[in-house]
Design a protein around this motif. Sequence first.
Motif, PDB file in Angstrom:
ATOM      1  N   SER A 174       0.835  -1.209   0.000  1.00 59.71           N
ATOM      2  CA  SER A 174       0.000   0.000   0.000  1.00 59.71           C
ATOM      3  C   SER A 174       0.865   1.252   0.000  1.00 59.71           C
ATOM      4  CB  SER A 174      -0.921   0.005   1.227  1.00 59.71           C
ATOM      5  OG  SER A 174      -1.848  -1.052   1.159  1.00 59.71           O
ATOM      6  N   ARG A 175       1.902   1.236   0.816  1.00 61.28           N
ATOM      7  CA  ARG A 175       2.785   2.396   0.901  1.00 61.28           C
ATOM      8  C   ARG A 175       3.569   2.601  -0.394  1.00 61.28           C
ATOM      9  NH1 ARG A 175       3.519   7.413   2.377  1.00 61.28           N
ATOM     10  NH2 ARG A 175       5.707   7.958   2.629  1.00 61.28           N
ATOM     11  N   PHE A 176       4.137   1.534  -0.909  1.00 61.97           N
ATOM     12  CA  PHE A 176       5.004   1.656  -2.076  1.00 61.97           C
ATOM     13  C   PHE A 176       4.230   2.064  -3.330  1.00 61.97           C
ATOM     14  CE2 PHE A 176       8.093  -1.721  -0.146  1.00 61.97           C
ATOM     15  CZ  PHE A 176       8.468  -0.804   0.829  1.00 61.97           C
ATOM     16  N   ILE A 177       3.028   1.511  -3.505  1.00 61.98           N
ATOM     17  CA  ILE A 177       2.254   1.870  -4.695  1.00 61.98           C
ATOM     18  C   ILE A 177       1.775   3.314  -4.610  1.00 61.98           C
ATOM     19  CG2 ILE A 177      -0.102   1.186  -4.017  1.00 61.98           C
ATOM     20  CD1 ILE A 177      -0.282  -0.175  -6.822  1.00 61.98           C
ATOM     21  N   SER A 178       1.531   3.795  -3.394  1.00 62.74           N
ATOM     22  CA  SER A 178       1.100   5.183  -3.226  1.00 62.74           C
ATOM     23  C   SER A 178       2.224   6.153  -3.585  1.00 62.74           C
ATOM     24  CB  SER A 178       0.636   5.441  -1.788  1.00 62.74           C
ATOM     25  OG  SER A 178       1.730   5.579  -0.893  1.00 62.74           O
ATOM     26  N   GLN A 179       3.463   5.717  -3.368  1.00 63.71           N
ATOM     27  CA  GLN A 179       4.592   6.579  -3.705  1.00 63.71           C
ATOM     28  C   GLN A 179       4.763   6.694  -5.217  1.00 63.71           C
ATOM     29  OE1 GLN A 179       7.442   4.398  -1.188  1.00 63.71           O
ATOM     30  NE2 GLN A 179       7.757   6.285  -0.020  1.00 63.71           N
ATOM     31  N   VAL A 180       4.425   5.633  -5.928  1.00 62.35           N
ATOM     32  CA  VAL A 180       4.493   5.667  -7.387  1.00 62.35           C
ATOM     33  C   VAL A 180       3.337   6.499  -7.949  1.00 62.35           C
ATOM     34  CG1 VAL A 180       4.348   4.280  -9.490  1.00 62.35           C
ATOM     35  CG2 VAL A 180       5.682   3.451  -7.546  1.00 62.35           C
ATOM     36  N   ALA A 181       2.152   6.323  -7.375  1.00 64.09           N
ATOM     37  CA  ALA A 181       0.955   6.994  -7.884  1.00 64.09           C
ATOM     38  C   ALA A 181       0.726   8.371  -7.267  1.00 64.09           C
ATOM     39  CB  ALA A 181      -0.266   6.118  -7.633  1.00 64.09           C
ATOM     40  N   ASN A 182       1.553   8.705  -6.253  1.00 64.86           N
ATOM     41  CA  ASN A 182       1.413   9.988  -5.553  1.00 64.86           C
ATOM     42  C   ASN A 182       0.016  10.140  -4.949  1.00 64.86           C
ATOM     43  OD1 ASN A 182       2.344  12.456  -4.565  1.00 64.86           O
ATOM     44  ND2 ASN A 182       1.610  13.588  -6.355  1.00 64.86           N
ATOM     45  N   THR A 183      -0.389   9.135  -4.175  1.00 66.57           N
ATOM     46  CA  THR A 183      -1.713   9.109  -3.553  1.00 66.57           C
ATOM     47  C   THR A 183      -1.590   8.875  -2.054  1.00 66.57           C
ATOM     48  OG1 THR A 183      -1.893   6.734  -4.014  1.00 66.57           O
ATOM     49  CG2 THR A 183      -2.855   8.251  -5.634  1.00 66.57           C
ATOM     50  N   ASN A 184      -2.720   8.890  -1.377  1.00 67.63           N
ATOM     51  CA  ASN A 184      -2.777   8.638   0.062  1.00 67.63           C
ATOM     52  C   ASN A 184      -2.652   7.130   0.304  1.00 67.63           C
ATOM     53  OD1 ASN A 184      -3.456   8.264   2.746  1.00 67.63           O
ATOM     54  ND2 ASN A 184      -5.191   9.659   2.708  1.00 67.63           N
ATOM     55  N   PRO A 185      -1.614   6.659   0.988  1.00 72.74           N
ATOM     56  CA  PRO A 185      -1.431   5.217   1.176  1.00 72.74           C
ATOM     57  C   PRO A 185      -2.548   4.556   1.984  1.00 72.74           C
ATOM     58  CG  PRO A 185       0.118   6.452   2.533  1.00 72.74           C
ATOM     59  CD  PRO A 185      -0.518   7.437   1.596  1.00 72.74           C
ATOM     60  N   THR A 186      -3.236   5.325   2.817  1.00 65.78           N
ATOM     61  CA  THR A 186      -4.327   4.739   3.606  1.00 65.78           C
ATOM     62  C   THR A 186      -5.523   4.373   2.735  1.00 65.78           C
ATOM     63  OG1 THR A 186      -5.364   6.874   4.130  1.00 65.78           O
ATOM     64  CG2 THR A 186      -3.621   6.099   5.611  1.00 65.78           C
ATOM     65  N   GLN A 187      -5.528   4.887   1.511  1.00 64.68           N
ATOM     66  CA  GLN A 187      -6.632   4.595   0.601  1.00 64.68           C
ATOM     67  C   GLN A 187      -6.266   3.541  -0.444  1.00 64.68           C
ATOM     68  OE1 GLN A 187      -9.629   6.065   1.268  1.00 64.68           O
ATOM     69  NE2 GLN A 187      -8.475   6.884   3.015  1.00 64.68           N
ATOM     70  N   GLU A 188      -5.068   3.003  -0.324  1.00 61.70           N
ATOM     71  CA  GLU A 188      -4.607   2.007  -1.289  1.00 61.70           C
ATOM     72  C   GLU A 188      -4.717   0.590  -0.720  1.00 61.70           C
ATOM     73  OE1 GLU A 188      -4.105   2.711  -4.232  1.00 61.70           O
ATOM     74  OE2 GLU A 188      -3.562   4.837  -4.306  1.00 61.70           O
ATOM     75  N   HIS A 189      -5.022  -0.351  -1.589  1.00 59.86           N
ATOM     76  CA  HIS A 189      -5.045  -1.758  -1.192  1.00 59.86           C
ATOM     77  C   HIS A 189      -4.476  -2.606  -2.321  1.00 59.86           C
ATOM     78  CE1 HIS A 189      -6.212  -5.652   0.361  1.00 59.86           C
ATOM     79  NE2 HIS A 189      -6.777  -5.904  -0.800  1.00 59.86           N
ATOM     80  N   VAL A 190      -3.542  -3.446  -1.968  1.00 60.01           N
ATOM     81  CA  VAL A 190      -2.955  -4.383  -2.923  1.00 60.01           C
ATOM     82  C   VAL A 190      -3.080  -5.783  -2.325  1.00 60.01           C
ATOM     83  CG1 VAL A 190      -0.908  -5.060  -4.218  1.00 60.01           C
ATOM     84  CG2 VAL A 190      -1.288  -2.638  -3.670  1.00 60.01           C
ATOM     85  N   SER A 191      -3.707  -6.678  -3.042  1.00 60.90           N
ATOM     86  CA  SER A 191      -3.790  -8.060  -2.580  1.00 60.90           C
ATOM     87  C   SER A 191      -2.422  -8.716  -2.759  1.00 60.90           C
ATOM     88  CB  SER A 191      -4.854  -8.825  -3.365  1.00 60.90           C
ATOM     89  OG  SER A 191      -4.958 -10.164  -2.894  1.00 60.90           O
ATOM     90  N   VAL A 192      -1.878  -9.244  -1.658  1.00 62.88           N
ATOM     91  CA  VAL A 192      -0.571  -9.906  -1.704  1.00 62.88           C
ATOM     92  C   VAL A 192      -0.771 -11.352  -1.252  1.00 62.88           C
ATOM     93  CG1 VAL A 192       1.821  -9.869  -0.932  1.00 62.88           C
ATOM     94  CG2 VAL A 192       0.567  -7.719  -1.156  1.00 62.88           C
ATOM     95  N   VAL A 193      -0.387 -12.295  -2.095  1.00 59.85           N
ATOM     96  CA  VAL A 193      -0.646 -13.711  -1.821  1.00 59.85           C
ATOM     97  C   VAL A 193       0.656 -14.512  -1.885  1.00 59.85           C
ATOM     98  CG1 VAL A 193      -2.969 -13.495  -2.785  1.00 59.85           C
ATOM     99  CG2 VAL A 193      -1.095 -14.251  -4.277  1.00 59.85           C
ATOM    100  N   GLY A 194       0.553 -15.793  -1.551  1.00 57.32           N
ATOM    101  CA  GLY A 194       1.709 -16.689  -1.651  1.00 57.32           C
ATOM    102  C   GLY A 194       2.294 -17.040  -0.315  1.00 57.32           C
ATOM    103  N   GLY A 195       3.488 -16.467  -0.034  1.00 61.16           N
ATOM    104  CA  GLY A 195       4.162 -16.726   1.229  1.00 61.16           C
ATOM    105  C   GLY A 195       4.687 -15.435   1.810  1.00 61.16           C
ATOM    106  N   HIS A 196       5.748 -15.529   2.619  1.00 60.54           N
ATOM    107  CA  HIS A 196       6.280 -14.340   3.288  1.00 60.54           C
ATOM    108  C   HIS A 196       7.808 -14.322   3.204  1.00 60.54           C
ATOM    109  CE1 HIS A 196       6.447 -10.962   5.971  1.00 60.54           C
ATOM    110  NE2 HIS A 196       7.080 -11.637   6.921  1.00 60.54           N
TER     111      HIS A 196
END
Length: 337
Positions: A174-196
Amino acid sequence: MMFARVARRTFTSSAVNPYKVTVLGACGGIGQPLSLLLKLNDKVTDLRLYDIKNAKGVATDISHIPTNSTVTGFSAEEADGLKNALKDTELVLIPAGVPRKPGMTRDDLFNINAGIVYDLATAAAENAPNAAVLVISNPVNSTVPIVAEVFKKKGVYNKKKLFGVTTLDSIRASRFISQVANTNPTQEHVSVVGGHSGITIIPLLSQTKYANTLSKEQRDALIHRIQFGGDEVVKAKNGGGSATLSMAQAGAKFANAVLSGFAGEKNVTQASYVDSPLYKSEGIEFFASPVTLGPDGVQEIHPIGDISAEESELLKECKETLKKNIDKGIKFADSKQ
């Protein structure tokens, strides 16, 4: 001189359902800020902090914060310290272990942290068999299977109540994509799947509103940064540790989601690494995907949805590595018999 009269107030908990929560490894880099954040959660009214030593000091420090909960410290130095920290608890968080250092991968931590997690899982299975267990200790891809095997040996395994905390990947995305899009990170959601861990972390950028606006260079850079964001922290701390503060926030966020599910709140969904049916036919027992939480823990495990051709390739690589990570954890647990 006249003084205004100050009304005396009686404070009561705003939590509808108070819960007992235990942190195992409460004095570490993740454990201390995690415990602080849990002290601020009004769903938590009985907070138990355990570590090899100094837990009473951390507990005393945090106990001075004026929220309606008690905090008690337990240590390995006292008789039945671990047992008492776990007695009747409803939620166990395990951040215990050593942090990553420069050049180390999560798998490099395995030999040390696997033993720590095995011992703590044994104590949890014996003293809090009905509690939900949230595993933070890395490498999560392998430590969660270790906990599962321990609980199976003890005859108390409940797949609905075992979680690998992958929330850090989601909040980074959420934070990283907001930096690319220049948006509010609290309003961003990225589904992350798989492992850690590394390439097992798959951010599904094709499911975001930026699917058709990101260039290939931006997409590749984002994926790599989300997969290896932890390396940024390790490098920046110059040998002083790994991601602790952001991980504490991630752990606290997921713990709150689990407690919200316990309390009967509706539509509480977070990504987590769980005993999953999604790819079990391929020999992959655990997988991270969106999970809806309820009074009994896992209420529903959601499929990952439609993905791009590029993400399909990432998923293929993820599965290959994930299966090895899971098998490694299971073999370690079996070797302890």
